[in-house]
Design an enzyme around this catalytic site. Sequence first.
Site, short mmCIF file in Angstrom:
data_model
loop_
_atom_site.label_atom_id
_atom_site.label_comp_id
_atom_site.label_asym_id
_atom_site.label_seq_id
_atom_site.Cartn_x
_atom_site.Cartn_y
_atom_site.Cartn_z
N ARG A 51 0.80 -1.22 0.00
CA ARG A 51 0.00 0.00 0.00
C ARG A 51 0.83 1.27 0.00
O ARG A 51 0.57 2.20 -0.78
CB ARG A 51 -0.93 0.05 1.24
N THR A 52 1.82 1.34 0.87
CA THR A 52 2.53 2.62 1.01
C THR A 52 3.25 2.96 -0.29
O THR A 52 3.11 4.06 -0.83
CB THR A 52 3.52 2.55 2.18
N LYS A 80 25.77 -4.54 -1.83
CA LYS A 80 27.23 -4.63 -2.03
C LYS A 80 27.99 -3.96 -0.88
O LYS A 80 29.21 -3.89 -0.90
CB LYS A 80 27.63 -3.92 -3.33
N ARG A 101 11.39 3.68 3.15
CA ARG A 101 11.05 2.72 4.23
C ARG A 101 12.31 1.93 4.54
O ARG A 101 13.00 1.47 3.63
CB ARG A 101 9.92 1.78 3.79
N HIS A 129 5.23 5.91 11.34
CA HIS A 129 4.74 5.79 9.95
C HIS A 129 3.78 6.97 9.75
O HIS A 129 2.56 6.81 9.71
CB HIS A 129 4.02 4.45 9.80
N1 CP Z 1 -0.08 0.13 5.78
C1 CP Z 1 1.11 -0.22 5.23
O1 CP Z 1 2.16 0.32 5.58
O2 CP Z 1 1.02 -1.21 4.31
P1 CP Z 1 2.23 -1.74 3.42
O3 CP Z 1 3.20 -2.42 4.37
O4 CP Z 1 1.61 -2.67 2.44
O5 CP Z 1 2.88 -0.55 2.80
#
Ligand code: CP
Length: 303
Positions: A51-52, A80, A101, A129
């Site tokens: 999603r993110t 590497k 991320r 987040h």
């Molecule tokens: N909500 C969320 O962070 O989903 P993903 O891990 O799929 O990005």
Amino acid sequence: MQNRSLISINDYSKEEILHVLDLAGEFEQNPSRDILKDKVIATLFFEPSTRTRLSFESAVNRLGGKIIGFTDSASSSSIKGESLKDTIKTVSNYSDLIVMRHPIEGSARYASEVAMVPVINAGDGANQHPTQTLLDLYSIRKTQESLDNLNLFIVGDLKYGRTVHSLIMAMAHFNATFWFISPKDLRIPLEYKLFLDQRGLKYYEQRDISDVVSEADIIYMTRVQKERFSDPIEYERIKNAYVLKSNMLQDTRKTMKILHPLPRVSEISTDVDDSEKAYYFIQALNGVYTRQAIISLILGLKN
Ligand code: CP
């Protein structure tokens, strides 16, 4: 907000949070326009995501921008032995904004300190987040009509769930009452309880959801974060501690909505999906509009 990185939800004031939500509402009315023409956004995902990453990329594509990036560290030169600093400095030369991320807490803040362009934290370990929180708030306001004075039930992995940690800090602006429902080993960390104590906000810790669920305005379910466990046996023992089923919704408020940052494993039974109280897939859609708002504010394309 222009040119400022977004690493923690606390980087934004209450007024700035509300401004993002208002702008997200405008993007929901008209999500496809060309305001990111000539802009390049880098999405650097050292941890998996559906999603993110894809909602960021959808948001950029719908606004006419370009995307570069990688979807796991194995396809970047970090495999590497390249340092995060060198990766970020390099990608700064190729992009106008970095979305990152990373599994290590604090990595996003560090990246923002070495980058020449703004950085958006798309999740750093069990820490924060913030863009998930902004879409959560957008979803809560949309379904409850206000963010003020709500009973927020947060269920599941409150220790490792980074979306939970950001959400608590944000909802503290709006006089929420918090109900923390988790297994003993996944309780909400002390620092978040101290944070709420300092602000004089009410919270309750419960083991059982069924005897209090009628009070909820929002039930925010979370997945037990398998990837943060060092002992797989411990994960297996705890993973099904809470499973929300449709028969548990009978005594809930008519306006109550169920949110989940997703992905779901088994903590919401699929028989809940058809309930009008299930909002988690629309919540994920709201991520596109919210991220459009965040990107365009940081790049100074909206005020
Ligand atoms: N909500 C969320 O962070 O989903 P993903 O891990 O799929 O990005």
